[in-house]
Design a protein around this motif. Structure first.
Motif, PDB file in Angstrom:
ATOM      1  N   LYS A 193     -66.663  51.630  75.540  1.00 13.98           N
ATOM      2  CA  LYS A 193     -68.413  50.794  75.909  1.00 13.98           C
ATOM      3  C   LYS A 193     -68.742  50.269  74.787  1.00 13.98           C
ATOM      4  O   LYS A 193     -68.381  50.229  73.504  1.00 13.98           O
ATOM      5  CB  LYS A 193     -69.180  51.985  76.383  1.00 13.98           C
ATOM      6  CG  LYS A 193     -68.744  52.661  77.652  1.00 13.98           C
ATOM      7  CD  LYS A 193     -69.789  53.741  78.115  1.00 13.98           C
ATOM      8  CE  LYS A 193     -69.389  54.153  79.494  1.00 13.98           C
ATOM      9  NZ  LYS A 193     -70.191  55.188  80.068  1.00 13.98           N
ATOM     10  N   CYS A 194     -69.815  49.396  75.137  1.00 15.76           N
ATOM     11  CA  CYS A 194     -70.607  48.485  74.018  1.00 15.76           C
ATOM     12  C   CYS A 194     -71.441  49.719  73.109  1.00 15.76           C
ATOM     13  O   CYS A 194     -71.934  50.584  73.656  1.00 15.76           O
ATOM     14  CB  CYS A 194     -71.502  47.615  74.588  1.00 15.76           C
ATOM     15  SG  CYS A 194     -70.750  46.147  75.437  1.00 15.76           S
ATOM     16  N   TYR A 195     -71.484  49.218  71.911  1.00 17.99           N
ATOM     17  CA  TYR A 195     -72.133  50.193  70.940  1.00 17.99           C
ATOM     18  C   TYR A 195     -72.908  49.469  69.850  1.00 17.99           C
ATOM     19  O   TYR A 195     -72.468  48.267  69.648  1.00 17.99           O
ATOM     20  CB  TYR A 195     -71.092  51.199  70.348  1.00 17.99           C
ATOM     21  CG  TYR A 195     -69.912  50.551  69.497  1.00 17.99           C
ATOM     22  CD1 TYR A 195     -70.238  50.076  68.019  1.00 17.99           C
ATOM     23  CD2 TYR A 195     -68.781  50.361  70.137  1.00 17.99           C
ATOM     24  CE1 TYR A 195     -69.259  49.564  67.287  1.00 17.99           C
ATOM     25  CE2 TYR A 195     -67.823  49.738  69.373  1.00 17.99           C
ATOM     26  CZ  TYR A 195     -67.833  49.065  68.169  1.00 17.99           C
ATOM     27  OH  TYR A 195     -67.020  48.482  67.341  1.00 17.99           O
ATOM     28  N   ASP A 211     -75.242  42.322  66.815  1.00 16.53           N
ATOM     29  CA  ASP A 211     -75.450  43.884  66.724  1.00 16.53           C
ATOM     30  C   ASP A 211     -74.784  44.932  67.792  1.00 16.53           C
ATOM     31  O   ASP A 211     -74.728  46.078  67.535  1.00 16.53           O
ATOM     32  CB  ASP A 211     -77.048  44.156  66.889  1.00 16.53           C
ATOM     33  CG  ASP A 211     -77.896  43.414  65.684  1.00 16.53           C
ATOM     34  OD1 ASP A 211     -77.070  43.416  64.814  1.00 16.53           O
ATOM     35  OD2 ASP A 211     -79.037  43.124  66.194  1.00 16.53           O
ATOM     36  N   TYR A 212     -74.164  44.511  68.834  1.00 12.47           N
ATOM     37  CA  TYR A 212     -73.592  44.988  69.903  1.00 12.47           C
ATOM     38  C   TYR A 212     -72.098  44.783  69.827  1.00 12.47           C
ATOM     39  O   TYR A 212     -71.793  43.539  70.187  1.00 12.47           O
ATOM     40  CB  TYR A 212     -74.409  44.765  71.241  1.00 12.47           C
ATOM     41  CG  TYR A 212     -75.828  45.460  71.138  1.00 12.47           C
ATOM     42  CD1 TYR A 212     -76.116  46.785  71.401  1.00 12.47           C
ATOM     43  CD2 TYR A 212     -76.789  44.566  70.798  1.00 12.47           C
ATOM     44  CE1 TYR A 212     -77.468  47.307  71.345  1.00 12.47           C
ATOM     45  CE2 TYR A 212     -78.097  44.990  70.783  1.00 12.47           C
ATOM     46  CZ  TYR A 212     -78.556  46.370  70.886  1.00 12.47           C
ATOM     47  OH  TYR A 212     -79.411  46.887  70.920  1.00 12.47           O
ATOM     48  N   CYS A 213     -71.310  45.711  69.916  1.00 12.16           N
ATOM     49  CA  CYS A 213     -69.851  45.543  69.855  1.00 12.16           C
ATOM     50  C   CYS A 213     -69.055  46.311  70.852  1.00 12.16           C
ATOM     51  O   CYS A 213     -69.662  47.545  71.275  1.00 12.16           O
ATOM     52  CB  CYS A 213     -69.347  45.662  68.556  1.00 12.16           C
ATOM     53  SG  CYS A 213     -70.141  44.883  67.158  1.00 12.16           S
ATOM     54  N   TYR A 214     -67.882  46.033  71.218  1.00 12.28           N
ATOM     55  CA  TYR A 214     -67.099  46.835  72.012  1.00 12.28           C
ATOM     56  C   TYR A 214     -65.511  46.698  71.266  1.00 12.28           C
ATOM     57  O   TYR A 214     -65.309  45.552  70.757  1.00 12.28           O
ATOM     58  CB  TYR A 214     -67.083  46.672  73.455  1.00 12.28           C
ATOM     59  CG  TYR A 214     -66.402  45.223  73.827  1.00 12.28           C
ATOM     60  CD1 TYR A 214     -64.861  45.138  74.263  1.00 12.28           C
ATOM     61  CD2 TYR A 214     -67.195  44.165  74.134  1.00 12.28           C
ATOM     62  CE1 TYR A 214     -64.495  43.837  74.610  1.00 12.28           C
ATOM     63  CE2 TYR A 214     -66.644  43.118  74.414  1.00 12.28           C
ATOM     64  CZ  TYR A 214     -65.450  42.837  74.824  1.00 12.28           C
ATOM     65  OH  TYR A 214     -64.791  41.744  75.264  1.00 12.28           O
ATOM     66  N   CYS A 220     -68.207  41.430  69.043  1.00 16.28           N
ATOM     67  CA  CYS A 220     -69.792  41.480  68.707  1.00 16.28           C
ATOM     68  C   CYS A 220     -70.337  40.349  69.402  1.00 16.28           C
ATOM     69  O   CYS A 220     -70.069  39.190  69.312  1.00 16.28           O
ATOM     70  CB  CYS A 220     -69.938  41.888  67.323  1.00 16.28           C
ATOM     71  SG  CYS A 220     -69.080  43.147  66.643  1.00 16.28           S
ATOM     72  N   TYR A 221     -71.647  40.731  69.840  1.00 17.17           N
ATOM     73  CA  TYR A 221     -72.522  40.003  70.516  1.00 17.17           C
ATOM     74  C   TYR A 221     -74.091  40.278  70.155  1.00 17.17           C
ATOM     75  O   TYR A 221     -74.308  41.262  69.527  1.00 17.17           O
ATOM     76  CB  TYR A 221     -72.604  40.050  72.235  1.00 17.17           C
ATOM     77  CG  TYR A 221     -71.145  39.678  72.497  1.00 17.17           C
ATOM     78  CD1 TYR A 221     -70.583  38.434  72.788  1.00 17.17           C
ATOM     79  CD2 TYR A 221     -70.043  40.575  72.758  1.00 17.17           C
ATOM     80  CE1 TYR A 221     -69.504  38.118  73.049  1.00 17.17           C
ATOM     81  CE2 TYR A 221     -68.961  40.300  73.004  1.00 17.17           C
ATOM     82  CZ  TYR A 221     -68.501  39.101  73.260  1.00 17.17           C
ATOM     83  OH  TYR A 221     -67.015  38.801  73.599  1.00 17.17           O
ATOM     84  N   GLU A 222     -74.937  39.189  70.096  1.00 20.17           N
ATOM     85  CA  GLU A 222     -76.267  39.322  69.645  1.00 20.17           C
ATOM     86  C   GLU A 222     -77.111  40.398  70.654  1.00 20.17           C
ATOM     87  O   GLU A 222     -77.931  41.231  69.959  1.00 20.17           O
ATOM     88  CB  GLU A 222     -77.084  38.257  69.808  1.00 20.17           C
ATOM     89  CG  GLU A 222     -76.519  37.254  68.668  1.00 20.17           C
ATOM     90  CD  GLU A 222     -77.055  35.760  68.594  1.00 20.17           C
ATOM     91  OE1 GLU A 222     -78.289  35.737  69.488  1.00 20.17           O
ATOM     92  OE2 GLU A 222     -76.698  34.858  68.184  1.00 20.17           O
ATOM     93  N   THR A 223     -76.869  40.638  72.002  1.00 21.96           N
ATOM     94  CA  THR A 223     -77.560  41.361  72.789  1.00 21.96           C
ATOM     95  C   THR A 223     -76.781  42.511  73.496  1.00 21.96           C
ATOM     96  O   THR A 223     -75.495  41.966  73.647  1.00 21.96           O
ATOM     97  CB  THR A 223     -78.276  40.460  73.912  1.00 21.96           C
ATOM     98  OG1 THR A 223     -77.507  40.017  74.654  1.00 21.96           O
ATOM     99  CG2 THR A 223     -79.389  39.458  73.542  1.00 21.96           C
ATOM    100  N   GLN A 224     -77.187  43.594  73.856  1.00 21.52           N
ATOM    101  CA  GLN A 224     -76.427  44.453  74.354  1.00 21.52           C
ATOM    102  C   GLN A 224     -76.011  43.920  76.105  1.00 21.52           C
ATOM    103  O   GLN A 224     -75.008  44.007  76.496  1.00 21.52           O
ATOM    104  CB  GLN A 224     -77.316  45.814  74.543  1.00 21.52           C
ATOM    105  CG  GLN A 224     -76.539  46.772  75.436  1.00 21.52           C
ATOM    106  CD  GLN A 224     -77.160  48.190  75.454  1.00 21.52           C
ATOM    107  OE1 GLN A 224     -78.242  48.235  74.875  1.00 21.52           O
ATOM    108  NE2 GLN A 224     -76.432  49.163  75.930  1.00 21.52           N
ATOM    109  N   LYS A 225     -76.887  43.159  76.583  1.00 17.44           N
ATOM    110  CA  LYS A 225     -76.432  42.432  78.137  1.00 17.44           C
ATOM    111  C   LYS A 225     -75.349  41.727  77.765  1.00 17.44           C
ATOM    112  O   LYS A 225     -74.468  41.745  78.845  1.00 17.44           O
ATOM    113  CB  LYS A 225     -77.922  41.874  78.478  1.00 17.44           C
ATOM    114  CG  LYS A 225     -77.501  41.089  79.931  1.00 17.44           C
ATOM    115  CD  LYS A 225     -78.851  40.850  80.523  1.00 17.44           C
ATOM    116  CE  LYS A 225     -78.274  40.327  81.793  1.00 17.44           C
ATOM    117  NZ  LYS A 225     -79.561  40.105  82.674  1.00 17.44           N
ATOM    118  N   ALA A 226     -75.263  40.830  76.801  1.00 18.62           N
ATOM    119  CA  ALA A 226     -74.003  39.837  76.599  1.00 18.62           C
ATOM    120  C   ALA A 226     -72.747  40.709  76.231  1.00 18.62           C
ATOM    121  O   ALA A 226     -71.931  40.448  76.941  1.00 18.62           O
ATOM    122  CB  ALA A 226     -74.355  39.062  75.318  1.00 18.62           C
ATOM    123  N   CYS A 227     -73.016  41.643  75.693  1.00 14.83           N
ATOM    124  CA  CYS A 227     -71.947  42.517  75.317  1.00 14.83           C
ATOM    125  C   CYS A 227     -71.385  43.123  76.385  1.00 14.83           C
ATOM    126  O   CYS A 227     -70.079  43.322  76.817  1.00 14.83           O
ATOM    127  CB  CYS A 227     -72.376  43.582  74.471  1.00 14.83           C
ATOM    128  SG  CYS A 227     -70.759  44.600  73.654  1.00 14.83           S
TER     129      CYS A 227
END
Length: 68
Positions: free
Chosen positions: A62-64, A30-33, A42-49
């Motif tokens: 930035k991550c979105y 859900d979270y990409c840069y 893309c990554y599953e969590t905003q923190k991982a992104c």
């Protein structure tokens, strides 16, 4: 016999495309840069992104939250 082969081939292509669409829709990234060499990562969590983006020298922006 030739018609049966055409029908089976057509059904195989339709089934393969439906399966691909189902798998793509079920991804939870859900979270990409944006990345310089690729469209986005893309990554599953905003923190991982955020962690990956910070460590990526070729990151752009930035991550979105990805819109599916």
């Amino acid at each position: 016999m030739k018609v049966l082969n055409i029908i089976l081939l057509t059904l195989s292509v339709i089934f393969a495309s439906m399966l691909t669409a189902t798998v793509s829709a079920s991804l939870s990234d859900d979270y990409c840069y944006d990345h310089e060499l690729e469209d986005s990562l893309c990554y599953e969590t905003q923190k991982a992104c955020e962690i990956e983006r910070k460590n990526d020298l070729m990151a752009e922006g930035k991550c979105y939250k990805a819109i599916m």
